[in-house]
Design an enzyme around this catalytic site. Sequence first.
Site, mmCIF file in Angstrom:
data_model
loop_
_atom_site.group_PDB
_atom_site.id
_atom_site.type_symbol
_atom_site.label_atom_id
_atom_site.label_comp_id
_atom_site.label_asym_id
_atom_site.label_seq_id
_atom_site.Cartn_x
_atom_site.Cartn_y
_atom_site.Cartn_z
ATOM 1 C CG HIS A 266 11.298 -2.744 4.336
ATOM 2 N ND1 HIS A 266 9.934 -2.660 4.218
ATOM 3 C CD2 HIS A 266 11.567 -3.973 4.828
ATOM 4 C CE1 HIS A 266 9.395 -3.785 4.646
ATOM 5 N NE2 HIS A 266 10.369 -4.605 5.013
ATOM 6 C CB ALA B 125 1.621 -0.205 6.389
ATOM 7 C CG ASN C 200 8.482 -2.208 0.342
ATOM 8 O OD1 ASN C 200 7.903 -2.385 1.423
ATOM 9 N ND2 ASN C 200 9.097 -1.073 0.050
ATOM 10 N NE ARG D 55 2.629 10.067 2.477
ATOM 11 C CZ ARG D 55 3.085 9.122 3.301
ATOM 12 N NH1 ARG D 55 4.104 9.365 4.091
ATOM 13 N NH2 ARG D 55 2.531 7.919 3.334
ATOM 14 N NE ARG E 66 10.506 5.172 9.210
ATOM 15 C CZ ARG E 66 9.520 5.161 8.321
ATOM 16 N NH1 ARG E 66 9.579 4.340 7.276
ATOM 17 N NH2 ARG E 66 8.482 5.968 8.440
ATOM 18 N N PRO F 148 0.780 -1.231 0.000
ATOM 19 C CG PRO F 148 -0.268 -1.231 2.060
ATOM 20 C CD PRO F 148 0.428 -2.130 1.100
ATOM 21 C CG ASN F 149 -0.397 4.332 1.159
ATOM 22 O OD1 ASN F 149 -1.348 4.825 0.547
ATOM 23 N ND2 ASN F 149 -0.517 3.834 2.370
ATOM 24 C CE1 TYR G 277 9.066 4.887 3.744
ATOM 25 C CE2 TYR G 277 7.882 6.979 3.882
ATOM 26 C CZ TYR G 277 8.095 5.688 4.326
ATOM 27 O OH TYR G 277 7.345 5.192 5.355
ATOM 28 C CD GLU H 72 11.424 -7.864 5.338
ATOM 29 O OE1 GLU H 72 12.185 -8.749 5.792
ATOM 30 O OE2 GLU H 72 10.715 -7.129 6.042
HETATM 31 O O1 CA2 Z 1 10.567 1.682 3.964
HETATM 32 C C1 CA2 Z 1 9.727 1.049 3.338
HETATM 33 O O2 CA2 Z 1 9.880 0.660 2.187
HETATM 34 C C2 CA2 Z 1 8.360 0.778 3.981
HETATM 35 O O3 CA2 Z 1 7.961 -0.540 3.608
HETATM 36 C C3 CA2 Z 1 7.398 1.819 3.419
HETATM 37 C C4 CA2 Z 1 6.020 1.824 4.065
HETATM 38 C C5 CA2 Z 1 6.121 1.815 5.584
HETATM 39 O O4 CA2 Z 1 4.829 1.656 6.157
HETATM 40 C C6 CA2 Z 1 7.026 0.706 6.096
HETATM 41 O O5 CA2 Z 1 7.118 0.786 7.502
HETATM 42 C C7 CA2 Z 1 8.423 0.835 5.495
HETATM 43 C C8 CA2 Z 1 5.232 3.058 3.608
HETATM 44 C C9 CA2 Z 1 4.941 3.070 2.145
HETATM 45 C C10 CA2 Z 1 4.409 4.430 1.743
HETATM 46 O O6 CA2 Z 1 5.215 4.862 0.688
HETATM 47 C C11 CA2 Z 1 5.288 6.177 0.371
HETATM 48 C C12 CA2 Z 1 6.505 6.759 0.377
HETATM 49 C C13 CA2 Z 1 6.627 8.081 0.031
HETATM 50 C C14 CA2 Z 1 5.527 8.816 -0.349
HETATM 51 C C15 CA2 Z 1 4.300 8.227 -0.357
HETATM 52 C C16 CA2 Z 1 4.172 6.897 -0.006
#
Ligand code: CA2
Length: 152
Positions: free
Chosen positions: A99, A76, A73, A17, A106, A9-10, A22, A97
């Site tokens: 990330h 969440a 990946n 953002r 974090r 997701p996302n 990221y 895996e």
């Molecule tokens: O660090 C990672 O790749 C995560 O898997 C990213 C997830 C987070 O919930 C994990 O804890 C770690 C969040 C994905 C959202 O991705 C975005 C990044 C930037 C802008 C919008 C969305």
Amino acid sequence: MKLLILNGPNLNLLGLREPEIYGSATYHDLLALIQSTAQTLGLEATVYQSNHEGDLIDQIQAARGVYDGIVFNPAAYTHTSVALLDALLAVRIPTVEVHLSDLSQREAFRQISYIRPACIATFTGLGIRGYQRGMEFLWRYLLRSGDCLLYT
Ligand code: CA2
């Protein structure tokens, strides 16, 4: 060799953002890096992103007998989903895996990865380069193990 690159997701919003966490690469940049890595390694990569846990489970189940490896990946869902762990354990496809951010630096709730016991390696904190490292790792692993289903 065929790899499935699965994103949770996302992640389709990457670049929009929190660049300090990221990185500034966009989802489009990620897709381009995956395809250029696939070309360099001489393999086929299919990318799938979903905001829905069940969709990701369906993709993992459908990967059996089709893909040699998975770069995953789960975003969440990493920190919540026993169902994704069970799907990976059921299909037994070598999975890496990935990330973008360094989870060890974090929040406490991000320190748990439910899927990690089903994975042969984890790359975290390398931004989109982590996907490239994951693909290279699987490529080497599959060639060495002789477990590759499909050679091109
Ligand atoms: O660090 C990672 O790749 C995560 O898997 C990213 C997830 C987070 O919930 C994990 O804890 C770690 C969040 C994905 C959202 O991705 C975005 C990044 C930037 C802008 C919008 C969305």
